[in-house]
Design a protein around this motif. Structure first.
Motif, mmCIF file in Angstrom:
data_model
loop_
_atom_site.group_PDB
_atom_site.id
_atom_site.type_symbol
_atom_site.label_atom_id
_atom_site.label_comp_id
_atom_site.label_asym_id
_atom_site.label_seq_id
_atom_site.Cartn_x
_atom_site.Cartn_y
_atom_site.Cartn_z
ATOM 1 N N GLU A 52 0.859 -1.180 0.000
ATOM 2 C CA GLU A 52 0.000 0.000 0.000
ATOM 3 C C GLU A 52 0.899 1.235 0.000
ATOM 4 O OE1 GLU A 52 -2.247 0.493 3.584
ATOM 5 O OE2 GLU A 52 -3.830 1.573 2.531
ATOM 6 N N SER A 53 0.499 2.266 -0.752
ATOM 7 C CA SER A 53 1.273 3.507 -0.724
ATOM 8 C C SER A 53 1.177 4.109 0.672
ATOM 9 C CB SER A 53 0.775 4.494 -1.779
ATOM 10 O OG SER A 53 -0.564 4.876 -1.519
ATOM 11 N N VAL A 54 2.195 4.845 1.059
ATOM 12 C CA VAL A 54 2.236 5.437 2.390
ATOM 13 C C VAL A 54 1.033 6.349 2.615
ATOM 14 C CG1 VAL A 54 3.586 6.976 3.887
ATOM 15 C CG2 VAL A 54 4.742 5.211 2.557
ATOM 16 N N ASP A 55 0.571 7.050 1.579
ATOM 17 C CA ASP A 55 -0.589 7.933 1.740
ATOM 18 C C ASP A 55 -1.920 7.172 1.696
ATOM 19 O OD1 ASP A 55 -1.097 7.404 -0.958
ATOM 20 O OD2 ASP A 55 -0.546 9.417 -1.635
ATOM 21 N N GLY A 56 -1.876 5.855 1.444
ATOM 22 C CA GLY A 56 -3.081 5.037 1.470
ATOM 23 C C GLY A 56 -3.961 5.142 0.244
ATOM 24 N N ARG A 57 -3.510 5.814 -0.799
ATOM 25 C CA ARG A 57 -4.340 6.002 -1.990
ATOM 26 C C ARG A 57 -4.156 4.923 -3.054
ATOM 27 N NH1 ARG A 57 -3.302 12.372 -3.073
ATOM 28 N NH2 ARG A 57 -3.667 13.023 -0.937
ATOM 29 N N LYS A 58 -3.016 4.237 -3.044
ATOM 30 C CA LYS A 58 -2.700 3.280 -4.106
ATOM 31 C C LYS A 58 -2.332 1.926 -3.525
ATOM 32 C CE LYS A 58 -0.947 6.938 -7.068
ATOM 33 N NZ LYS A 58 0.218 7.473 -7.758
ATOM 34 N N LEU A 59 -2.529 0.915 -4.361
ATOM 35 C CA LEU A 59 -2.160 -0.446 -3.996
ATOM 36 C C LEU A 59 -1.264 -0.994 -5.104
ATOM 37 C CD1 LEU A 59 -2.709 -2.688 -1.890
ATOM 38 C CD2 LEU A 59 -4.461 -3.528 -3.453
ATOM 39 N N LEU A 60 -0.086 -1.448 -4.732
ATOM 40 C CA LEU A 60 0.862 -2.027 -5.676
ATOM 41 C C LEU A 60 0.630 -3.525 -5.759
ATOM 42 C CD1 LEU A 60 3.480 -2.053 -7.402
ATOM 43 C CD2 LEU A 60 4.741 -2.263 -5.246
ATOM 44 N N LEU A 61 0.419 -4.034 -6.974
ATOM 45 C CA LEU A 61 0.309 -5.466 -7.237
ATOM 46 C C LEU A 61 1.423 -5.810 -8.202
ATOM 47 C CD1 LEU A 61 -3.541 -5.829 -7.798
ATOM 48 C CD2 LEU A 61 -2.239 -6.191 -5.692
ATOM 49 N N GLY A 62 2.336 -6.664 -7.779
ATOM 50 C CA GLY A 62 3.493 -6.950 -8.614
ATOM 51 C C GLY A 62 3.798 -8.427 -8.743
ATOM 52 N N GLU A 63 4.491 -8.735 -9.824
ATOM 53 C CA GLU A 63 4.980 -10.080 -10.095
ATOM 54 C C GLU A 63 6.478 -10.000 -10.312
ATOM 55 O OE1 GLU A 63 3.444 -13.293 -10.442
ATOM 56 O OE2 GLU A 63 2.020 -12.164 -9.252
ATOM 57 N N ALA A 64 7.207 -10.945 -9.754
ATOM 58 C CA ALA A 64 8.647 -11.045 -9.958
ATOM 59 C C ALA A 64 8.911 -12.213 -10.904
ATOM 60 C CB ALA A 64 9.350 -11.271 -8.630
ATOM 61 N N LYS A 65 9.660 -11.951 -11.966
ATOM 62 C CA LYS A 65 9.983 -12.986 -12.956
ATOM 63 C C LYS A 65 11.490 -13.130 -13.052
ATOM 64 C CE LYS A 65 5.720 -13.630 -14.184
ATOM 65 N NZ LYS A 65 5.031 -14.843 -13.816
ATOM 66 N N PHE A 66 11.937 -14.354 -13.284
ATOM 67 C CA PHE A 66 13.365 -14.597 -13.411
ATOM 68 C C PHE A 66 13.673 -15.218 -14.774
ATOM 69 C CE2 PHE A 66 17.130 -17.253 -13.271
ATOM 70 C CZ PHE A 66 18.058 -16.317 -12.881
ATOM 71 N N SER A 67 14.823 -14.867 -15.300
ATOM 72 C CA SER A 67 15.357 -15.469 -16.510
ATOM 73 C C SER A 67 16.866 -15.293 -16.465
ATOM 74 C CB SER A 67 14.790 -14.786 -17.752
ATOM 75 O OG SER A 67 15.422 -15.285 -18.921
ATOM 76 N N SER A 68 17.584 -16.272 -16.968
ATOM 77 C CA SER A 68 19.042 -16.136 -17.009
ATOM 78 C C SER A 68 19.477 -15.192 -18.129
ATOM 79 C CB SER A 68 19.704 -17.503 -17.183
ATOM 80 O OG SER A 68 19.250 -18.120 -18.372
ATOM 81 N N LYS A 69 18.547 -14.883 -19.041
ATOM 82 C CA LYS A 69 18.821 -13.951 -20.137
ATOM 83 C C LYS A 69 18.016 -12.682 -19.914
ATOM 84 C CE LYS A 69 19.404 -17.675 -23.476
ATOM 85 N NZ LYS A 69 18.917 -18.265 -24.710
ATOM 86 N N PRO A 70 18.489 -11.540 -20.420
ATOM 87 C CA PRO A 70 17.712 -10.306 -20.306
ATOM 88 C C PRO A 70 16.332 -10.461 -20.963
ATOM 89 C CG PRO A 70 19.950 -9.827 -21.021
ATOM 90 C CD PRO A 70 19.781 -11.322 -21.075
ATOM 91 N N PHE A 71 15.331 -9.816 -20.395
ATOM 92 C CA PHE A 71 13.968 -9.877 -20.939
ATOM 93 C C PHE A 71 13.874 -9.013 -22.188
ATOM 94 C CE2 PHE A 71 13.169 -11.697 -16.897
ATOM 95 C CZ PHE A 71 12.000 -12.436 -17.018
ATOM 96 N N THR A 72 13.313 -9.588 -23.252
ATOM 97 C CA THR A 72 13.119 -8.861 -24.506
ATOM 98 C C THR A 72 11.865 -7.998 -24.415
ATOM 99 O OG1 THR A 72 11.752 -10.588 -25.495
ATOM 100 C CG2 THR A 72 14.161 -10.766 -25.834
ATOM 101 N N THR A 73 11.765 -7.030 -25.294
ATOM 102 C CA THR A 73 10.574 -6.181 -25.359
ATOM 103 C C THR A 73 9.339 -7.031 -25.600
ATOM 104 O OG1 THR A 73 11.870 -4.308 -26.156
ATOM 105 C CG2 THR A 73 9.502 -4.257 -26.594
#
Length: 131
Positions: A52-73
């Motif tokens: 949650e943002s410190v001001d309580g207005r936003k909620l962050l939803l995230g995913e972490a992805k792994f690859s041994s190679k850089p992610f392409t566009t």
């Protein structure tokens, strides 16, 4: 904050003990953010990072992805589409009205992150190379 009292979001994340997401990162411009944690509930989709943002207005939803190679566009665009359509967590009514910011955390980018509805955060955004 109400989010910090909700299980399983009451655990501290190592992400918060690292360099804060600040002006060097597009996600930092959306925050600042409180402690992050994972979210899962029954058979609903799991989220790697919820904050949650410190001001309580936003909620962050995230995913972490792994690859041994850089992610392409192309791969980032595909992952961003998937993230935009992923069902958000079922939250208590007082949290459900927050503006949602979706983010994709990846170790390395092959090129500049594409323009999407998802904020792309790379390892360099979190831990920039030494000067």
């Amino acid at each position: 904050s109400p989010l910090n009292r909700q299980s399983p979001l009451n655990r501290q994340s190592p992400l918060n003990r690292q360099r804060p997401l600040d002006r060097h990162c597009a996600l930092g411009q959306e925050g600042p953010w409180g402690p992050a944690s994972r979210w899962w509930q029954g058979s609903r989709p799991e989220w790697d990072i919820v904050s949650e943002s410190v001001d309580g207005r936003k909620l962050l939803l995230g995913e972490a992805k792994f690859s041994s190679k850089p992610f392409t566009t192309r791969k980032l665009q595909q992952l961003a589409r998937d993230l935009v359509t992923k069902e958000p967590p079922k939250l208590p009514a007082k949290l459900a009205k927050r503006d949602i910011v979706r983010a994709l955390f990846v170790p390395e980018l092959e090129d500049v992150a594409p323009e999407t509805d998802v904020v792309v955060v790379s390892g360099r955004d979190l831990i920039p190379p030494s000067a």
